[in-house]
Design a protein around this motif. Sequence first.
Motif, PDB file in Angstrom:
ATOM      1  N   HIS A 118      54.862  27.291  -2.553  1.00 33.13           N
ATOM      2  CA  HIS A 118      54.755  26.230  -1.862  1.00 33.13           C
ATOM      3  C   HIS A 118      54.247  26.793  -0.253  1.00 33.13           C
ATOM      4  O   HIS A 118      54.821  26.055   0.736  1.00 33.13           O
ATOM      5  N   ALA A 119      53.434  27.547  -0.055  1.00 31.79           N
ATOM      6  CA  ALA A 119      52.756  28.275   0.539  1.00 31.79           C
ATOM      7  C   ALA A 119      51.252  26.509   0.591  1.00 31.79           C
ATOM      8  O   ALA A 119      50.553  26.027  -0.294  1.00 31.79           O
ATOM      9  N   GLY A 120      51.278  25.665   2.005  1.00 33.32           N
ATOM     10  CA  GLY A 120      50.255  24.911   2.283  1.00 33.32           C
ATOM     11  C   GLY A 120      48.830  26.206   2.678  1.00 33.32           C
ATOM     12  O   GLY A 120      48.355  27.156   2.278  1.00 33.32           O
ATOM     13  N   LEU A 121      47.896  25.510   3.559  1.00 29.73           N
ATOM     14  CA  LEU A 121      47.025  26.135   4.037  1.00 29.73           C
ATOM     15  C   LEU A 121      47.425  27.124   4.357  1.00 29.73           C
ATOM     16  O   LEU A 121      47.847  27.522   5.247  1.00 29.73           O
ATOM     17  N   ARG A 122      46.045  27.882   4.310  1.00 31.81           N
ATOM     18  CA  ARG A 122      46.738  29.597   4.783  1.00 31.81           C
ATOM     19  C   ARG A 122      45.762  30.182   6.084  1.00 31.81           C
ATOM     20  O   ARG A 122      44.759  30.575   5.633  1.00 31.81           O
ATOM     21  N   TRP A 123      46.570  30.113   7.057  1.00 33.10           N
ATOM     22  CA  TRP A 123      46.095  29.501   8.399  1.00 33.10           C
ATOM     23  C   TRP A 123      45.527  31.167   8.854  1.00 33.10           C
ATOM     24  O   TRP A 123      44.429  30.745   9.936  1.00 33.10           O
ATOM     25  N   HIS A 124      45.962  32.317   8.838  1.00 33.68           N
ATOM     26  CA  HIS A 124      45.715  33.701   8.813  1.00 33.68           C
ATOM     27  C   HIS A 124      44.474  34.035   8.373  1.00 33.68           C
ATOM     28  O   HIS A 124      44.643  33.624   7.381  1.00 33.68           O
TER      29      HIS A 124
END
Lengths: 413, 505
Positions: free
Chosen positions: B261-267
């Motif tokens: 369920h992860a969305g965009l990985r910003w880090h």
Amino acid sequence: MNFAAPPPRRSERPGDDEVAASVALGLLPGVGPRTVRRWIDAAGSAAAAWRGLPALAAGHRDLAAVLTARAAIDGAAVVARARAQGLAVLVWTDPCYPALLRAIADPPPALFVRGTLDEGPAVAVVGARAATAYGLAAAERLGFDLAAAGVTVVSGLARGIDGAAHRGALAAGGRTVAVLGSGPDVIYPREHRRLAADVAARGALVSEFAPATPPRPEQFPRRNRIISGLALGVVVVEGAEDSGALVTVDYALDQGREVFAVPGSIFSVMSRAPHALLRQGARVVETAADVLEELGVTVVPALSPAPAVPEGPGGAPEAPAGAPASGEHGLPRLRSADEGRLLAALAAGPLAFDDLVEALGLPASRVGALAGWLEVAGLIRVLPGQMLMRAQGGSGPSPAAPRRGREQTVGED
Amino acid sequence: MLASVLSATLDGLDALAVSVEVDVGPGLPSFAIVGLPDAAVCEARERVRSAIRNSGFDLPPRRVVVNLAPADRRKEGPAFDLPIALALLVATGQIAPDAVTGYLALGELALDGTLRPVPGALAAAEAARGLGARGVLVPAANAREAAVLEEVTVYGLGALRGAVEHLAGRAPLAPVPAARDDPPPAGAPYPDLADVRGQPAARRALEVAAAGGLNLLLVGPPGVGKTMLARRLPGLLPPLALEDALEVTKIYSAAGRLPPHAGLRWHRPFRSPHHTASAAAVIGGAGRPGEVTLAHRGILFLDELPEFRRDVLEALRQPLEDGAVVVARSHGTVRYPAACTLVAAMNPCPCGYRGDPRRPCTCTPAQVQRYLARLSGPLLDRIDLHVEVPRPAAGGALGGKEPEPSAAVRARVLAATTRAAQRRAAWNDHPPPRGTEAWWPADRSALALVRAAADRLMLGARATNRVLRAARAIADLDGAQAVTASHVAEAVRYRVLDRPAALDA
Ligand SMILES: [Zn+2]
């Protein structure tokens, strides 16, 4: 202690027979320098002692071995090989043999020397191989100041304190003598080969061992008696509890030499030996003056100090016409009094970069720029552990001193 | 009867569209899969059979042939379970043929028909967008990751039954809302530099590394906080741009490393492989991305650098230079992005106490030399900044100034990188001389000092180049257009391991 009178000085240098016999006597197995000296005293000369060996050695515990070895030893050949390598051979009966060393109880019958020995005052600076940045800086500073005062700095060419003491003396343009625990042509440790060459050029490499003798561990404690024997006093800079420097101290005390110690950090195990000596009454050394005063050495200031700052960079760019002149070191200058503050902060000894930032209260970027510039200018040196120390021989431009020429000024203040 | 459903398989980081064709015909009951399937694909037979039955559908005893086209590319993994099941249901008349038309489907089936997440859902969604697909059917756990792209309708499925109900129009699902969350507040997930007391040299080196995107080597005894410092570098870097975040998400999606369920990985990634890691694990191999790619746009941290295997260190040179890595696979090669910042850490010598003010180093110069020699010159040449992190002196102030937080440093770094970008943008009109791009422009005093430093500290040509690169970053932090002598002077200090003096004493 046995302080037998030195033999009467002869006006002439000993002949080849005498030299060969002295060298040969030194090579006899199981026969120490004390015995050799007794035999020479009894026979009147080394040559006579060699000839009369069967009678002289009659009471020796292993006479047969001595006589077997005598038949196999060719002193003249060893001398010839040494001289062919450019080594001088100084025997005990030679008027050129160092007078202080001659007077100890167990002087080497022969010394192999590369370079020159003189009769000027000498002080030994010894200490640990695994020295701290503080110890290295102290040894280099003492070596420099002693040599600059005209004193010959004697040490053992080992890693750590020994090397730093020799380097300091060389930087001052002074004299320094290294006593080796191997043959005079076997440089140990290997990375000190260049240092050894410099020492030979400005003093001497000295060994009681014949050329090509490898560095055996048992030879090192024994050579320490020559280090103290050549010197008026011994300064111990750093050492652990069981340091080899303490062997030199024992010899020094037997030989009636003065013993000095440089205090160290209470956090460092390398302070154990000097602190133990101080507790027993060794004299505290903070500066070379402490040593010179105690020994009653008259200071001969300024021999021929090495240039304070290295020459301008070979690859310096040609300044186009009309360009501002560069600074006094042929380098663009950072215009700032902070440069002087940084050097002043290092006057008390080496400091880690992080501590320097704290001490100066300047941003790390600014201290970094100053330190980088001073390193390129040869005014400071960088040691492992980001330790910065002032380069010996470069007192550095003082902030108050007028600077020559127009300067190209850069930097932010 | 013949049916086909669109799916996709990973080809490097991208997805290749695959048409899953199913023919159900007369003959002895059988189930064959052709079209270069791997073992996991072949096992789809058992999973699909059970899932269909356990979802309340029929699997008549007929002869079933599944073809994965194009047939010349190897197909991997269990992601074809769902399209095979759907095509089979169409071919057996349990779903209308046009219900599946225009959908791209992927997902692994459990025996009870529930859908399990698979790697590469984002790449598959990208392929679907390229094909103009009407929608993408993915396991629910992959739905948000597939939905970070715009212009693609994504449906997250819990089980085979729900997929069929949706396609048949009996229980239509709502498309997954776009999962392109707003970027988190700057510096949010990273540890803060405010936790680090003292160590101004190391803090400054981190700032310079962040501003210039420079590789950094921390040299210091054990326990002085080298790892702690390294972990704070991502928080000093500017936030990821959207397209970089998409690329990083795609890498993690393809590697199957996104949490459900992860969305965009910003880090920004921070990878720290162990020193026993193989070259395949670090560099990539057998068609899989390695740690250098997982660290793309982030930090690759190699603790105990000299302990790494020699072949690993050698192989690192190329990705560090190119920002990308070429990995061999069964057919040909694949190129993965690997634009990471290397942060390495090591002891100053085997015993660890070289330069320690309180304890002597017991190593001989030869031992130190051997230890340092494990780092090949060419690798050291690619590390811009060497900085020593010493043990603080005994009795050193534990109080002192309040340490600066990451946010303050990040603001300066952002200003520096913005200036650098503007400077480079102007090069379209006035390009700098060839070979000077890493530092242009610099004033005369700067170049004079570089030459003097190279001369006196005996720096080689590559080391000299690194000095100029670092000086450029320092100048950008300083807000200076041209590199000056003051910038070079600071940069010179970052080449400790190049100096012969590094082995002194
Ligand atoms: Zn060590």
